[in-house]
Design a protein around this motif. Structure first.
Motif, short mmCIF file in Angstrom:
data_model
loop_
_atom_site.label_atom_id
_atom_site.label_comp_id
_atom_site.label_asym_id
_atom_site.label_seq_id
_atom_site.Cartn_x
_atom_site.Cartn_y
_atom_site.Cartn_z
N LYS A 159 -11.55 -30.61 -8.09
CA LYS A 159 -10.56 -31.60 -8.48
C LYS A 159 -9.17 -31.14 -8.04
N LYS A 160 -8.23 -32.07 -8.03
CA LYS A 160 -6.84 -31.80 -7.67
C LYS A 160 -6.74 -31.10 -6.32
N ALA A 161 -7.47 -31.65 -5.34
CA ALA A 161 -7.45 -31.08 -3.99
C ALA A 161 -6.33 -31.69 -3.17
N SER A 162 -5.59 -30.84 -2.46
CA SER A 162 -4.50 -31.33 -1.63
C SER A 162 -4.29 -30.41 -0.43
N PHE A 163 -3.67 -30.96 0.61
CA PHE A 163 -3.35 -30.19 1.80
C PHE A 163 -1.95 -30.62 2.23
N ALA A 164 -0.97 -29.75 2.01
CA ALA A 164 0.42 -30.06 2.34
C ALA A 164 1.18 -28.77 2.58
N GLY A 165 2.13 -28.82 3.51
CA GLY A 165 2.98 -27.67 3.78
C GLY A 165 2.24 -26.46 4.29
N GLY A 166 1.11 -26.69 4.92
CA GLY A 166 0.33 -25.58 5.45
C GLY A 166 -0.58 -24.93 4.43
N TYR A 167 -0.66 -25.48 3.22
CA TYR A 167 -1.51 -24.92 2.17
C TYR A 167 -2.56 -25.93 1.72
N ASP A 216 -4.61 -35.88 -0.48
CA ASP A 216 -4.48 -35.58 -1.91
C ASP A 216 -5.65 -36.30 -2.60
N ALA A 217 -6.57 -35.50 -3.16
CA ALA A 217 -7.77 -36.10 -3.77
C ALA A 217 -7.91 -35.64 -5.21
N ARG A 218 -8.17 -36.59 -6.09
CA ARG A 218 -8.35 -36.24 -7.50
C ARG A 218 -9.69 -35.56 -7.75
#
Length: 290
Positions: A82-90, A41-43
């Motif tokens: 911005k608001k980069a994330s990788f969770a739940g396969g997405y 999770d990156a801002r």
């Protein structure tokens, strides 16, 4: 921040190099695949001078012009997000500034959009693309595919659904994706456009436009098949309130079908006409009924 990096994706008869790295040969066949948790999770994200190569050793193909989807070479000059994330396969995030070029000469100076990638689908909302010739705006752009490496056959295996808002499309840009559009001197101001399907068989549910050079404007609905091969290119369109002059339509016919002998001006000079009907066939054998 990532700078001066590169990544190469290669496929051959054994599959892709990535699948061979991450596929566990010893995993039980009945193992239930679990979705990963929150991986990152990156801002803010910044990437500079990143090179991506995609090579299909099974059928590399050779092209004289345009993007070769079996031999891609992309350089990302600048990516800010911005608001980069990788969770739940997405993987999700907002790209605020992206500039890149491909070895074919296609050069994007600015691109932005809110992106969600995962489960064999890429969805981009509020997509803006500006290259050397065009300025495009999409309410939503979606790519859907079935297998892990669809981009080795992008033109046939990737399902595109796009809703375009007010945009300027120069066919010089389009030619990089579909060589059949090369040397077509057309610039469209698009008010509304919705398409669905792979590039090789694209359904256009609506295209409302005004062409700058020849002055033709109106609404089209239909289908394009055979792209990007010019010899296989076939169109089937229903035209509504297509407005043009004899000079304008002769200009278009000459550009799209140079061997066609159109002399509409002999019968109607300096008059604005309106056409409603069907246009179908190959570029040099168009059938007009209306």
């Amino acid at each position: 921040i990532v700078s001066n990096a590169s990544f190469m994706l290669v496929t051959d008869q054994r599959g892709s190099n990535i699948s061979r790295v991450f596929k566990s040969q010893n995993a039980p066949k009945d193992t239930v695949k679990k979705e990963p948790g929150n991986i990152f999770d990156a801002r803010a994200v910044e990437i500079n001078n990143f090179r991506f190569r995609l090579i299909n050793l099974n059928n590399p193909g050779i092209k004289d012009f345009g993007i070769n989807w079996k031999d891609l070479d992309i350089t990302v000059h600048k990516l800010e997000g911005k608001k980069a994330s990788f969770a739940g396969g997405y993987m999700e995030g907002e790209v605020t500034n992206l500039a890149f070029s491909e070895k074919s000469g296609y050069d994007v100076s600015f691109m932005r959009g809110k992106t969600k990638v995962g489960h064999q689908q890429t969805v981009i909302d509020d997509l803006k693309i500006a290259d050397n010739y065009s300025d495009l705006s999409f309410k939503q752009f979606t790519m859907t595919f079935e297998k892990e490496s669809p981009f080795f056959d992008f033109l046939n295996r990737v399902q595109i659904t796009a809703e375009m808002e007010e945009s300027r499309l120069d066919f010089k840009s389009l030619a990089y994706y579909a060589e059949a559009m090369k040397d077509k001197n057309m610039i469209m101001d698009i008010q509304d456009c919705k398409v669905d399907g792979p590039i090789s068989d694209l359904v256009v549910s609506v295209l409302k436009f005004n062409e700058r050079n020849c002055g033709i404007n109106g609404t089209l609905q239909g289908r394009l098949t055979g792209l990007p091969e010019i010899n296989d290119f076939n169109l089937n369109f229903l035209a509504r309130n297509l407005n043009f002059t004899s000079k304008g339509i002769e200009q278009v016919l000459h550009g799209w079908a140079p061997r066609a002998k159109a002399a509409i001006g002999k019968f109607v000079q300096n008059e604005e006409l309106t056409f409603n009907g069907k246009v179908s066939g190959m570029l040099d054998k168009l059938k007009i009924d209306g």
